[in-house]
Design an enzyme around this catalytic site. Structure first.
Site, mmCIF file in Angstrom:
data_model
loop_
_atom_site.group_PDB
_atom_site.id
_atom_site.type_symbol
_atom_site.label_atom_id
_atom_site.label_comp_id
_atom_site.label_asym_id
_atom_site.label_seq_id
_atom_site.Cartn_x
_atom_site.Cartn_y
_atom_site.Cartn_z
ATOM 1 N N ASP A 168 4.844 59.068 -51.831
ATOM 2 C CA ASP A 168 5.528 60.350 -51.883
ATOM 3 C C ASP A 168 6.316 60.403 -53.200
ATOM 4 O OD1 ASP A 168 4.681 60.203 -49.235
ATOM 5 O OD2 ASP A 168 6.660 60.190 -48.373
ATOM 6 N N HIS A 184 8.777 53.723 -46.027
ATOM 7 C CA HIS A 184 9.084 54.730 -45.012
ATOM 8 C C HIS A 184 8.048 54.587 -43.900
ATOM 9 C CE1 HIS A 184 11.643 57.569 -47.756
ATOM 10 N NE2 HIS A 184 12.391 56.710 -47.076
ATOM 11 N N ASP A 202 6.316 56.433 -41.974
ATOM 12 C CA ASP A 202 5.061 57.203 -41.891
ATOM 13 C C ASP A 202 3.981 56.652 -42.832
ATOM 14 O OD1 ASP A 202 6.859 58.223 -43.887
ATOM 15 O OD2 ASP A 202 5.614 60.009 -44.118
ATOM 16 N N HIS A 203 4.317 55.589 -43.572
ATOM 17 C CA HIS A 203 3.323 54.980 -44.477
ATOM 18 C C HIS A 203 2.989 53.536 -44.119
ATOM 19 C CE1 HIS A 203 3.346 58.359 -47.378
ATOM 20 N NE2 HIS A 203 4.480 58.574 -46.737
HETATM 21 ZN ZN LIG Z 1 5.994 60.049 -46.240
HETATM 22 ZN ZN LIG Z 2 8.590 58.674 -47.963
#
Ligand SMILES: [Zn+2]
Ligand SMILES: [Zn+2]
Length: 318
Positions: free
Chosen positions: A213, A64, A66-67
């Site tokens: 996550d 994802h 955001d990582h």
């Molecule tokens: Zn995330």
């Molecule tokens: Zn994620």
């Protein structure tokens, strides 16, 4: 033996003025690692004065944005800075294709070796090991294939009991390494002095479990049991627990439950949803289940050190 963790970013999804996506810089037993690399990570590294040259191993939990959207930027900067040292990237299968495509189409040439260690196992596996530290995956449950990472110090050498050693004049400095390695000492008359009399146990090995996550997954507890430090995502508060199953995220209370079940030393929260303006609520909620909790916040440094017993400190001073 010690852990020093610098939070570079710990919010979910979109970057905002004071909310940076996930990234952490970990120093453990004289090794350094970058964990996740959300957009803007290189700016945060600069801001908190972390030397780029210290980063040789990067661990990406999942694909994802955001990582890992900061990864190509960081690699590209390493190239511009004329880096020569190899760089190792651990992450889900596909990461090599994404990064190499960006490098190829931007006609970027690197002078350093870029080594990808792609992960696809659903079971925990040992993915990194040297004399000081080992790293295992923590399989998580999210919308796409995701791993957390467990960083563990390796057992160090035994510590010399100088007081006991000085009572045995036959022991010379050249014998010290054997004693540190756990060997007994044999005197000239053939008598043996047990190693335990001449040394102390090596300090306790510290460990750090990074979990982001994931939906609430108690199956990870046995793997992270008794970790000194646990980072566990807390995207929501319990008022939005109905969203966790669909989005595959956790609440602060669920993070605290994992911390309690695993009997960790300290819990760090993070990955807060942008719907919450006041993140202190996450700490309040978690504290009702697990006492030793701290909020992940960009720039925060969390340290853990082995407590050395008094006797050992005195022995070192002699
Ligand atoms: Zn995330
Ligand atoms: Zn994620």
């Amino acid at each position: 033996m010690s852990i020093k963790l610098t939070i570079l970013g710990c919010h979910s999804a979109t970057p905002r003025t004071f909310a940076h996506p996930t990234s952490q810089y970990l120093e453990i037993n004289n090794r350094s690692f970058l964990i996740d690399c959300g957009e803007g990570t290189q700016v945060q590294l600069r801001k908190y004065k972390i030397k780029f040259s210290k980063i040789d191993h990067i661990f990406i939990s999942h694909l994802h944005g955001d990582h890992f959207f900061g990864l190509i930027g960081l690699i590209s900067t390493f190239g511009l800075l004329n880096r020569q040292k190899d760089l190792h990237i651990f992450g889900p299968k596909g990461i090599k294709e994404i990064i190499n495509l960006q490098l190829k189409l931007s006609n970027s040439w690197l002078k350093f070796g870029l080594h990808f260690h792609e992960l696809e196992s659903a079971k925990s596996e040992l993915i990194f090991e040297d004399e000081n530290v080992e790293v295992q995956t923590i399989p998580l449950e999210h919308r796409i294939y995701t791993n957390g990472f467990l960083f563990k110090e390796k057992i160090g050498e035994r510590k010399l009991n100088i007081i006991a050693i000085k009572q045995n004049p036959e022991i010379e400095i050249c014998d010290y390494q054997n004693l540190k390695n756990g060997k007994d000492f044999t005197k000239k008359d053939g008598k043996i002095i047990d190693n335990e009399i001449l040394t102390f146990n090596s300090p306790k090995q510290l460990s750090y479990a990074y979990c982001s996550d994931t939906v609430y997954k108690p199956e990870i507890v046995s793997l992270i049991k008794n970790s000194d430090l646990l980072y566990h995502e807390s995207t929501f508060l319990d008022d939005k627990i109905d969203l966790t199953e669909h989005t595959k995220h956790s609440t602060a209370k669920q993070a605290a439950k994992i911390a309690k079940l695993a009997n960790v030393g300290k819990l760090i929260l993070g990955h807060y949803s942008s719907r919450y303006n006041d993140i202190s609520l996450f700490k309040e909620e978690a504290k009702t289940t697990f006492e030793n909790v701290t909020l992940g916040e960009a720039g925060k440094i969390i340290t853990v050190e082995t407590v050395v017993n008094k006797e050992l400190v005195i022995a070192h001073q002699n």
